[in-house]
Motif scaffolding. Structure first.
Motif, PDB file in Angstrom:
ATOM      1  N   TYR A  34       0.845  -1.198   0.000  1.00 17.88           N
ATOM      2  CA  TYR A  34       0.000   0.000   0.000  1.00 17.88           C
ATOM      3  C   TYR A  34       0.878   1.246   0.000  1.00 17.88           C
ATOM      4  O   TYR A  34       0.894   2.005   0.972  1.00 17.88           O
ATOM      5  CB  TYR A  34      -0.933   0.011   1.213  1.00 17.88           C
ATOM      6  CG  TYR A  34      -2.000  -1.051   1.128  1.00 17.88           C
ATOM      7  CD1 TYR A  34      -3.199  -0.792   0.464  1.00 17.88           C
ATOM      8  CD2 TYR A  34      -1.809  -2.311   1.666  1.00 17.88           C
ATOM      9  CE1 TYR A  34      -4.179  -1.755   0.352  1.00 17.88           C
ATOM     10  CE2 TYR A  34      -2.786  -3.294   1.561  1.00 17.88           C
ATOM     11  CZ  TYR A  34      -3.963  -3.013   0.903  1.00 17.88           C
ATOM     12  OH  TYR A  34      -4.930  -3.971   0.787  1.00 17.88           O
ATOM     13  N   LEU A  38      -3.135   3.609   3.591  1.00 16.32           N
ATOM     14  CA  LEU A  38      -4.544   3.416   3.913  1.00 16.32           C
ATOM     15  C   LEU A  38      -4.854   4.416   5.011  1.00 16.32           C
ATOM     16  O   LEU A  38      -4.151   4.457   6.019  1.00 16.32           O
ATOM     17  CB  LEU A  38      -4.796   1.993   4.416  1.00 16.32           C
ATOM     18  CG  LEU A  38      -4.774   0.881   3.379  1.00 16.32           C
ATOM     19  CD1 LEU A  38      -4.821  -0.466   4.080  1.00 16.32           C
ATOM     20  CD2 LEU A  38      -5.944   1.021   2.428  1.00 16.32           C
ATOM     21  N   THR A  53     -11.425  -1.477   4.070  1.00 13.52           N
ATOM     22  CA  THR A  53     -10.180  -2.148   3.711  1.00 13.52           C
ATOM     23  C   THR A  53      -9.365  -2.443   4.964  1.00 13.52           C
ATOM     24  O   THR A  53      -8.809  -3.535   5.118  1.00 13.52           O
ATOM     25  CB  THR A  53      -9.374  -1.253   2.750  1.00 13.52           C
ATOM     26  OG1 THR A  53     -10.249  -0.845   1.702  1.00 13.52           O
ATOM     27  CG2 THR A  53      -8.193  -1.988   2.174  1.00 13.52           C
ATOM     28  N   LEU A  57      -8.250  -6.147   6.457  1.00  7.76           N
ATOM     29  CA  LEU A  57      -6.891  -6.588   6.802  1.00  7.76           C
ATOM     30  C   LEU A  57      -6.806  -6.975   8.271  1.00  7.76           C
ATOM     31  O   LEU A  57      -6.146  -7.941   8.636  1.00  7.76           O
ATOM     32  CB  LEU A  57      -5.892  -5.471   6.494  1.00  7.76           C
ATOM     33  CG  LEU A  57      -5.738  -5.130   5.013  1.00  7.76           C
ATOM     34  CD1 LEU A  57      -4.983  -3.817   4.852  1.00  7.76           C
ATOM     35  CD2 LEU A  57      -5.000  -6.246   4.291  1.00  7.76           C
ATOM     36  N   HIS A  59      -8.850  -8.363  10.151  1.00  6.86           N
ATOM     37  CA  HIS A  59      -9.466  -9.619  10.587  1.00  6.86           C
ATOM     38  C   HIS A  59      -8.436 -10.739  10.692  1.00  6.86           C
ATOM     39  O   HIS A  59      -8.625 -11.685  11.428  1.00  6.86           O
ATOM     40  CB  HIS A  59     -10.663  -9.980   9.696  1.00  6.86           C
ATOM     41  CG  HIS A  59     -10.374 -10.968   8.618  1.00  6.86           C
ATOM     42  ND1 HIS A  59      -9.881 -10.606   7.384  1.00  6.86           N
ATOM     43  CD2 HIS A  59     -10.493 -12.322   8.581  1.00  6.86           C
ATOM     44  CE1 HIS A  59      -9.709 -11.680   6.653  1.00  6.86           C
ATOM     45  NE2 HIS A  59     -10.084 -12.745   7.332  1.00  6.86           N
ATOM     46  N   TYR A  60      -7.314 -10.583   9.972  1.00 10.79           N
ATOM     47  CA  TYR A  60      -6.264 -11.597  10.076  1.00 10.79           C
ATOM     48  C   TYR A  60      -5.677 -11.679  11.478  1.00 10.79           C
ATOM     49  O   TYR A  60      -5.306 -12.745  11.949  1.00 10.79           O
ATOM     50  CB  TYR A  60      -5.120 -11.293   9.100  1.00 10.79           C
ATOM     51  CG  TYR A  60      -5.473 -11.559   7.675  1.00 10.79           C
ATOM     52  CD1 TYR A  60      -5.733 -12.868   7.260  1.00 10.79           C
ATOM     53  CD2 TYR A  60      -5.548 -10.539   6.750  1.00 10.79           C
ATOM     54  CE1 TYR A  60      -6.071 -13.123   5.951  1.00 10.79           C
ATOM     55  CE2 TYR A  60      -5.878 -10.793   5.448  1.00 10.79           C
ATOM     56  CZ  TYR A  60      -6.139 -12.083   5.042  1.00 10.79           C
ATOM     57  OH  TYR A  60      -6.468 -12.338   3.760  1.00 10.79           O
ATOM     58  N   ALA A 134      -6.139 -15.763  12.548  1.00  7.37           N
ATOM     59  CA  ALA A 134      -5.213 -16.504  11.687  1.00  7.37           C
ATOM     60  C   ALA A 134      -3.759 -16.189  12.022  1.00  7.37           C
ATOM     61  O   ALA A 134      -2.916 -17.055  12.072  1.00  7.37           O
ATOM     62  CB  ALA A 134      -5.500 -16.164  10.231  1.00  7.37           C
TER      63      ALA A 134
END
Lengths: 194, 662
Positions: A34, A38, A53, A57, A59-60, A134
């Motif tokens: 990026y 952002l 956006t 990201l 959520h990882y 994750a």
């Protein structure tokens, strides 16, 4: 209090109206993917920028979704600011030193509470992570800085005041100077007169 | 005596050997010279575009027998994209997804391939306006319109009574029309007649496609039933010649067999001048007859992310006999190919494949000749203008096999020479050759950015070659296609770069990059998605059985599909995966395919919905996954479909993660 001080106080408090029209704080994230960054802007009553956006990201790492609806402060703060503006105009009208001093203290207190609250939210988003995320890095939290830059995995997070933030700082700073002027300089002057 | 003979033999042998060595070194020397001498030392720096920097120009080349269109950057020659147009593209699902299949419908059914030749920018005031680029389908006659915001094919229109749509798609000055002349003459409505009845029954139909200036929608406005020649190439007028389109032709002999010989007999063929304003008048007067026919028009609708296909059954046809003053024939030496109009709109250049000169016609001379009726007879009522009356000049000894001409806007024209394999630069007005540059090998078309428009950007010229041979590392018998870039900023053309292209680069168009970069679509807004099978949020995902059809409404977002476990599908079912990419960021496509898919894959852009049809033939577990490396956990972006026997009673169910199956 003389007339010019009164006009200055009226100007300072009414210039806070601008805070409704410009963002207060800006958090910008930069990463290799990026290069354009952002951005997230925090307003007195809303959030704007690449929120979806950023949420996608986040959520990882198991961060909660940043949603305006889940932040009640965005509803209270505009009202509090309105009260501050009205009280400031009353202080200008009354020309009472004690009232104006009380206004400055109230404004400062609100500012400190808002800053602390902002920190608490950042702490919450950065630490209160989904245990099933994750990406889990032992000992890693993702709290963005209150002020300044910080490296969070592949992202550099930059957190700085935006236009309204600067307005608040300037109004606050000048108001404090006015109080000091009234208490120190004026008092010396009155002593001389005696 | 014997020794003497031996001596002669020996001397002869030595001489032969010496001459062979000399010849050999000479050849080697020549080759070295060409390679070293043909390219300046600073050529590399002139085509170097540093990493992360943009090229100065876009180049759009035809994909020839691939049926697609190639997009390159200039001066680097880097391939940026292959736009699928007339051929299925397994890479992104074009022609495979249910949404895009209608784009390839024709009156002959679904056609997975075509042969594309000539890209042409939409024009405003004779200059590329960056809205659309058109390209012809040669084999099953069609014209496609590509949207230059999305680089997607937005529309394809079929052309009735045509075959070999070659002299196409060339725009009039303000894209009032895109024109299309048939290369093969055939009987209109394609009746069953003897091939030998060519002269009586065959016609060379010329089509005028109207283009809506706001949304670009195409409509076959009218056709002209022209003589049964082979309409080869075309360009429309501009400025003074605004009202006219010009078409070159060969086979004025009207041969229908062994054209190689039989169509090369006449000393002169023709360039046809069509006054389309006059045609519009005749159309308004009702002079056109309505011909029953069948042709398809397919449109891509961005808000539904899907195409519609409609059959049209009528077309208006103008017969030249009813329309005096609409058509004129201009004699042109020996089987002309190119037919190019200079930036001022005054000169029309013909390129005769077998001619020894390049004839240049003056538009004002043509108008004068028509006014004073300087005709040399007629062909089926179409006046033939006297060659000397319309000829403005001839470029003498240009080289061999002149084909196409482009212009630099500085008073020079550049003609490609197929046989002598070179570009010849000549001066408009004096008609003298001022420079020549070899091409490797056998150049066909050439392209200067805006070089067929009113205002060329005369910095580069691109040679689009037919033969590649030894220019690149060999790749077996089938070699790469190729183009070459030359600088034309100075007096002399300078070769800068060879670059490989997709096959086959016939014609090309180029324009400054800013014309297109300023208005690019980065992704589709999910809230604007009106696909009937869209799923706008994960909570709305579902799987439904409708008889033997199973519809799966699926979403994809980094890094999972929802649902990713599906049961209850049976052998004999027709399964539709309606996949919506929920991402709302630049360059985050997701792919989708399933094991045993006989139907390619999907490549779904952010905010888009695409559908893959799947007919499982046997029971078992079928994995599906994301084919585009989308994120750190891309490999985890997968799922399973359970397929049971046809008579099974397993109900449809679907789930993601720990949630209960629905």
């Amino acid at each position: 209090m003389n007339k010019s001080i009164s006009v200055l106080i009226a100007f300072l408090s009414s210039s806070l109206i601008l805070v409704y029209f410009f963002p207060m704080w800006s958090i910008n994230l930069e990463a290799p993917q990026y290069p354009e960054g952002l951005g997230m802007k925090i307003w007195i009553n809303k959030l704007s920028g690449d929120i979806n956006t950023i949420n996608g990201l986040n959520h990882y790492i198991g961060m909660k979704k940043i949603e305006a609806d889940s932040i009640p402060e965005l509803k209270y703060m505009p009202v509090f600011l309105g009260v501050i503006i009205v009280m400031g105009l009353i202080a200008a009208f009354l020309r009472k030193k004690w009232f104006f001093t009380a206004w400055v203290l109230m404004f400062a207190l609100l500012g400190i509470i808002a800053g602390f609250d902002f920190y608490k939210w950042e702490y919450d988003y950065g630490h209160n992570l989904n245990p099933h995320a994750a990406i889990k890095v032992p000992g890693m939290s993702y709290q963005p800085p209150l002020f300044g830059s910080k490296q969070l995995l592949n992202f550099t997070a930059n957190s700085y005041p935006d236009i309204s933030g600067f307005i608040i700082f300037i109004v606050g700073g000048v108001s404090v100077l006015v109080v000091l002027y009234l208490f120190i300089f004026k008092r010396e002057k009155s002593i001389q007169l005696h | 005596m014997k020794t003497k003979k031996h001596m002669f033999k020996a001397i002869g042998f030595i001489l032969l050997f010496a001459s062979l060595v000399t010849l050999n070194t000479a050849c080697g020397h020549k080759k070295n010279n060409q390679q070293a001498g043909g390219v300046d030392k600073d050529a590399a720096s002139k085509v170097y575009v540093a990493p992360g920097k943009y090229d100065e120009f876009y180049l759009f080349t035809s994909g020839g027998f691939s049926g697609q269109m190639g997009v390159y950057g200039l001066p680097s020659g880097r391939l940026l994209k292959v736009i699928p147009v007339f051929s299925q593209n397994p890479e992104n699902g074009y022609g495979y997804s249910e949404e895009s299949k209608p784009m390839l419908m024709t009156s002959h059914g679904f056609i997975p391939w075509d042969d594309s030749h000539h890209p042409e920018f939409s024009m405003s005031n004779g200059t590329p306006d960056g809205k659309w680029i058109f390209i012809n389908g040669n084999n099953t006659p069609r014209v496609a319109r590509i949207n230059l915001k999305t680089f997607k094919t937005d529309e394809i229109i079929e052309l009735p009574s045509s075959a070999g749509n070659h002299s196409s798609p060339f725009c009039t000055e303000n894209t009032e029309y895109v024109v299309a002349g048939t290369r093969f003459s055939i009987p209109p409505t394609n009746a069953d007649v003897s091939i030998k009845s060519y002269k009586q029954n065959f016609k060379g139909m010329i089509s005028f496609i109207k283009v809506d200036p706001t949304d670009g929608k195409m409509d076959l406005s009218f056709q002209i039933e022209a003589p049964p020649f082979n309409w080869d190439l075309s360009h429309s007028g501009k400025g003074p010649s605004h009202d006219w389109s010009f078409f070159s032709c060969y086979n004025t002999e009207e041969a229908h067999t062994l054209l190689e010989v039989n169509a090369s007999q006449n000393d002169k063929d023709f360039i046809l001048a069509v006054n389309w304003k006059k045609a519009e008048e005749y159309l308004a007067q009702g002079k056109a007859k309505v011909m029953k026919n069948s042709y398809y028009r397919n449109r891509w609708i961005e808000k539904t992310h899907s195409a519609t296909s409609e059959e049209i059954k009528e077309v208006k046809v103008l017969n030249p006999k009813d329309c005096p003053g609409m058509l004129y024939l201009i004699p042109c030496p020996k089987s002309p190919h190119g037919c190019d109009v200079d930036p001022t709109g005054e000169y029309i250049v013909g390129g005769g494949k077998l001619a020894t000169v390049i004839p240049v016609y003056g538009f004002s001379k043509m108008v004068k000749a028509i006014e004073s009726k300087k005709f040399d007879g007629d062909f089926e009522g179409i006046p033939i203008i006297k060659y000397e009356e319309v000829m403005a000049g001839e470029v003498q000894k240009p080289g061999l096999g002149p084909l196409h001409t482009e212009f630099d806007g500085k008073g020079y024209a550049y003609t490609s020479m197929f046989l002598s394999s070179e570009i010849v630069k000549w001066k408009i007005g004096t008609w003298e050759v001022v420079d020549r540059a070899p091409t490797y090998y056998s150049i066909g078309h050439l392209c200067i950015p805006g070089g067929d428009s009113k205002s060329p950007w005369g910095k580069y010229i691109v040679a689009l070659n037919k033969i590649t041979k030894d220019r690149y590392l060999p790749t077996g018998p089938e070699l790469t296609q190729s183009a070459q870039l030359y600088s034309i900023e100075g007096d002399k053309m300078k070769l800068l770069l060879d670059f490989p292209t997709i096959g086959e680069p016939h014609y090309a168009q180029a324009c400054p990059a800013e014309l297109l970069t300023k208005d690019q679509t980065k992704f589709y807004k999910i809230e604007d998605n009106q696909n009937p099978f869209v799923t706008k949020a994960e909570k709305d995902t579902k799987a439904e059985r409708k008889g033997t059809e199973v519809h799966i409404y699926m979403t994809s977002i980094r890094s999972h599909f929802k649902p990713d476990n599906i049961e209850g599908v049976k052998v004999g079912d027709i399964v539709y995966f309606h996949v919506t990419n929920l991402e709302q960021d630049w360059d985050v496509p997701h792919g989708f395919t399933i094991k045993g898919s006989t139907n390619g894959e999907l490549l779904i852009m952010p905010g888009e919905t695409m559908t893959l049809k799947w007919e499982p033939k046997k029971e078992g577990i079928f994995p599906f996954y994301c084919t585009d490396f989308c994120s750190a956990l891309h490999q985890e972006m997968q799922g399973y479909v359970r397929v049971s026997a046809a008579k099974s009673t397993v109900p449809i169910s679907f789930s993601l993660g720990d949630e209960a199956a629905k």
